[in-house]
Enzyme design. Structure first.
Site, PDB file in Angstrom:
ATOM      1  CB  CYS A 118      62.137 132.829  -3.975  1.00 21.57           C
ATOM      2  SG  CYS A 118      62.212 132.092  -5.405  1.00 21.57           S
ATOM      3  CG  HIS A 260      59.330 131.359  -1.401  1.00 26.27           C
ATOM      4  ND1 HIS A 260      58.604 132.176  -2.139  1.00 26.27           N
ATOM      5  CD2 HIS A 260      59.886 130.401  -1.901  1.00 26.27           C
ATOM      6  CE1 HIS A 260      58.855 131.727  -3.135  1.00 26.27           C
ATOM      7  NE2 HIS A 260      59.787 130.784  -3.317  1.00 26.27           N
ATOM      8  CG  ASN A 290      58.127 129.921  -6.628  1.00 27.07           C
ATOM      9  OD1 ASN A 290      58.305 131.178  -6.474  1.00 27.07           O
ATOM     10  ND2 ASN A 290      59.226 129.161  -6.565  1.00 27.07           N
TER      11      ASN A 290
HETATM   12  O1  UT7 Z   1      61.458 129.024  -4.996  1.00 28.91           O
HETATM   13  C1  UT7 Z   1      62.467 128.070  -5.408  1.00 28.91           C
HETATM   14  C2  UT7 Z   1      62.010 127.288  -6.552  1.00 28.91           C
HETATM   15  N1  UT7 Z   1      62.502 126.005  -6.629  1.00 28.91           N
HETATM   16  C3  UT7 Z   1      61.489 124.965  -5.882  1.00 28.91           C
HETATM   17  O2  UT7 Z   1      60.685 125.321  -4.890  1.00 28.91           O
HETATM   18  C4  UT7 Z   1      61.880 123.651  -6.376  1.00 28.91           C
HETATM   19  C5  UT7 Z   1      61.894 122.569  -5.039  1.00 28.91           C
HETATM   20  N2  UT7 Z   1      61.706 121.263  -5.787  1.00 28.91           N
HETATM   21  C6  UT7 Z   1      60.440 120.741  -5.839  1.00 28.91           C
HETATM   22  O3  UT7 Z   1      59.396 121.390  -5.734  1.00 28.91           O
HETATM   23  C7  UT7 Z   1      60.444 119.195  -6.408  1.00 28.91           C
HETATM   24  O4  UT7 Z   1      61.570 118.846  -6.547  1.00 28.91           O
HETATM   25  C8  UT7 Z   1      59.802 119.158  -8.079  1.00 28.91           C
HETATM   26  C9  UT7 Z   1      58.330 119.626  -7.844  1.00 28.91           C
HETATM   27  C10 UT7 Z   1      60.609 120.231  -8.725  1.00 28.91           C
HETATM   28  C11 UT7 Z   1      59.974 117.918  -8.403  1.00 28.91           C
HETATM   29  O5  UT7 Z   1      59.344 117.076  -7.586  1.00 28.91           O
HETATM   30  P1  UT7 Z   1      60.011 115.592  -7.353  1.00 28.91           P
HETATM   31  O6  UT7 Z   1      59.112 114.844  -6.389  1.00 28.91           O
HETATM   32  O7  UT7 Z   1      61.263 116.039  -6.740  1.00 28.91           O
HETATM   33  O8  UT7 Z   1      60.294 114.831  -8.697  1.00 28.91           O
HETATM   34  P2  UT7 Z   1      61.594 114.654  -9.470  1.00 28.91           P
HETATM   35  O9  UT7 Z   1      62.364 115.683 -10.012  1.00 28.91           O
HETATM   36  O10 UT7 Z   1      62.329 113.536  -8.636  1.00 28.91           O
HETATM   37  O11 UT7 Z   1      60.938 113.698 -10.868  1.00 28.91           O
HETATM   38  C12 UT7 Z   1      60.176 112.471 -10.723  1.00 28.91           C
HETATM   39  C13 UT7 Z   1      59.679 112.321 -12.170  1.00 28.91           C
HETATM   40  C14 UT7 Z   1      60.779 112.226 -13.051  1.00 28.91           C
HETATM   41  O12 UT7 Z   1      60.542 111.254 -13.864  1.00 28.91           O
HETATM   42  P3  UT7 Z   1      61.349 109.603 -14.128  1.00 28.91           P
HETATM   43  O13 UT7 Z   1      62.780 110.161 -14.101  1.00 28.91           O
HETATM   44  O14 UT7 Z   1      61.055 109.307 -12.452  1.00 28.91           O
HETATM   45  O15 UT7 Z   1      61.016 108.864 -14.836  1.00 28.91           O
HETATM   46  C15 UT7 Z   1      60.663 113.548 -13.836  1.00 28.91           C
HETATM   47  O16 UT7 Z   1      61.019 113.368 -15.307  1.00 28.91           O
HETATM   48  O17 UT7 Z   1      58.841 113.397 -12.466  1.00 28.91           O
HETATM   49  C16 UT7 Z   1      59.219 113.622 -13.899  1.00 28.91           C
HETATM   50  N3  UT7 Z   1      58.735 114.985 -14.134  1.00 28.91           N
HETATM   51  C17 UT7 Z   1      57.493 115.510 -14.413  1.00 28.91           C
HETATM   52  N4  UT7 Z   1      56.632 114.493 -14.923  1.00 28.91           N
HETATM   53  C18 UT7 Z   1      55.317 115.177 -15.323  1.00 28.91           C
HETATM   54  C19 UT7 Z   1      59.638 116.185 -13.607  1.00 28.91           C
HETATM   55  N5  UT7 Z   1      58.691 117.161 -14.093  1.00 28.91           N
HETATM   56  C20 UT7 Z   1      57.411 116.872 -14.436  1.00 28.91           C
HETATM   57  C21 UT7 Z   1      56.428 117.233 -14.754  1.00 28.91           C
HETATM   58  N6  UT7 Z   1      55.063 116.682 -15.204  1.00 28.91           N
HETATM   59  N7  UT7 Z   1      56.045 118.459 -14.962  1.00 28.91           N
END
Ligand code: UT7
Length: 333
Positions: A118, A260, A290
C-alpha cells in the site's frame, strides 16, 4: 545536487464499474453492513472484470491516458514508468512494460515495477522526485494500481471486506520555474519485524502453489488486523510529525492531508494524534475500500478534479502497508 523541482502535471484514475456493496458481501460471508461500516467506514468497493481487461495494466492504461491528457503530454513524452502494484499482471514481464505496450509508447522508456504494497505509490513518488531533481528524467508516469480481488479470500470475512480494485496515475514533470510546484520533503521506512502480519506467503519462490495449498485455500492474503492497525496509526503519525518538525512547519501550513485509505478509523485516529482538522482530510475509502497503492493517487485525482486542491496549496501524504512499509511526504501542488 538539485537541478529541477517535481511538479504534478496531470492525474488520472480508473475504477471498475462493478460495485460490490456491504449488503451484497454479507450474502457471501458472515458479516454485515453495520460491522463493516463501524469498523472501517467502507460502504462499497469496485471489483475487476477480466473480460473487460480490468487487470493492473488494463486499469492503469485508462488512468494513464487521462493523466497524460491532463498533463498535456503525448504518450511518447513518457521517459520512465514506475508501476506500483502488489499483484502484477504476470510474474514476467513487469507490469510497467505491459503498460508501455498498451499505451503504444515507442520510445523504449524505462519500465520498473515497485512492490511496497500500500506504500508503493508513495515510495515511487520519492524515487521519481529524486530522478527528476537530479535531471535523469523530465517526465515520469507514476502508477498505483491494484487488483485486490485477485488476492482476496472471499471466504475470509476478516480480510475480504477490506479491499477493492482501482488505479491512480500521476504525471510528474521537471520544472525550474520560480514559485512552481515542488516536493518539500519525504520519508520512507519499513519495520520488517512485523512483516508476517500482512502477507501472502504462498504462490512464489519459497512456496510454489501445490494442490494441497489450493485445497486448503492458502494461496490468499493473511493478516493480523490489530498489529497492522496499531503500527499504521503510530508510523503514519510519527512520519508526519517528523516531516513537519524538520521543515519548521505546523499543521496550519498544510492545506490538505491525504492518508492511505485503508480504514476510516485509522485515518481518524491519525488525524486525532496529529490534531489535524478533519475537514481538511481527503477520504474516498467509503466508496472504493482499500485499493492499496492506488488509494493516494485516486483520492488526490478526485480532489484536484472537483476543485478542492488548488495550485500553490500544500499537501501532506502518508501511507503504510505490508512489509510493514510506511512513508510520508509534503509537497506544494
Ligand atoms: O493497507 C493495510 C491493510 N490492512 C489494514 O488496514 C488492516 C488494519 N486493521 C483493521 O482495520 C482492523 O483490525 C479490522 C477492521 C481488520 C478488524 O477490526 P478489529 O476491531 O481489529 O476487529 P477484530 O479483528 O478484533 O475482530 C473483532 C470481532 C471478532 O469476533 P470475536 O472474536 O470478538 O467474536 C472477529 O471474528 O469481529 C469479528 N469479525 C467480523 N465480524 C463481522 C472480523 N471480521 C468481521 C466481519 N464481519 N467482516
Amino acid at each position: 545536487m538539485q537541478l529541477y523541482k517535481t511538479k504534478i502535471q496531470g492525474t488520472g484514475k480508473y475504477h471498475p464499474d462493478k460495485v460490490l456493496t456491504n449488503d451484497e458481501l454479507s450474502k457471501m460471508v458472515d458479516t454485515s453492513d453495520e460491522w463493516i461500516t463501524q469498523r472501517t467506514g467502507i460502504k462499497e468497493r469496485r471489483i475487476s472484470d477480466l473480460e473487460k481487461e480490468e487487470y493492473p495494466s488494463g486499469m492503469a492504461e485508462r488512468a494513464a491516458r487521462q493523466a497524460i491528457e491532463n498533463a498535456g503530454w503525448t504518450v511518447d513524452d513518457v521517459e520512465c514508468i514506475l508501476f506500483a502494484t502488489t499483484i502484477p499482471d504476470m510474474m514476467l514481464p513487469n507490469t510497467a512494460s505491459q503498460l508501455q505496450a498498451r499505451l503504444g509508447i515507442t520510445n523504449q522508456c524505462a519500465c520498473l515495477d515497485i512492490n511496497a504494497a500500500c506504500t508503493g505509490w508513495l515510495y515511487g513518488f520519492q524515487m521519481a522526485n529524486s530522478l527528476i531533481q537530479t535531471g535523469v528524467y523530465k517526465k515520469i508516469l507514476l502508477v498505483g494500481t491494484e487488483m485486490a480481488s485477485g488476492f482476496n479470500n472471499w471466504q475470509d470475512r476478516s480480510t475480504c471486506v477490506l479491499f477493492g480494485d482501482g488505479s491512480g496515475v500521476t504525471a510528474l514533470e521537471a520544472t525550474d520555474a520560480d514559485g512552481d510546484s515542488f516536493v518539500i520533503d519525504s520519508i520512507m521506512g519499513s519495520d520488517s519485524s512485523k512483516r508476517m502480519a500482512l502477507a501472502m506467503p504462498n504462490g512464489a519462490a519459497m512456496s510454489p502453489i501445490t494442490h494441497e495449498i489450493l485445497d486448503n485455500r492458502e494461496q490468499y492474503i493473511t493478516m493480523d488486523g490489530q498489529v497492522v492497525f496499531k503500527s499504521a496509526v503510530k508510523t503514519m503519525a510519527s512520519h508526519c510529525a517528523t516531516l513537519l518538525e524538520r521543515n519548521n512547519m505546523t499543521l496550519d501550513d498544510i492545506d490538505w492531508f491525504i492518508p492511505h485509505q485503508a480504514n476510516l478509523r485509522i485515518i481518524e485516529t491519525v488525524g486525532k494524534l496529529l490534531k489535524f482538522p478533519s475537514e481538511r482530510v481527503i477520504t474516498n475509502v467509503q466508496k472504493y475500500a482499500n485499493t492499496s497503492s492506488a488509494t493516494i493517487p485516486t483520492a488526490m485525482h478526485e480532489a484536484i478534479a472537483d476543485g478542492r486542491i488548488k495550485r500553490g496549496q500544500t499537501i501532506m501524504l502518508a501511507a503504510f502497508g505490508a512489509g510493514l512499509t510506511s512513508g510520508a511526504a509534503i509537497l506544494q501542488f
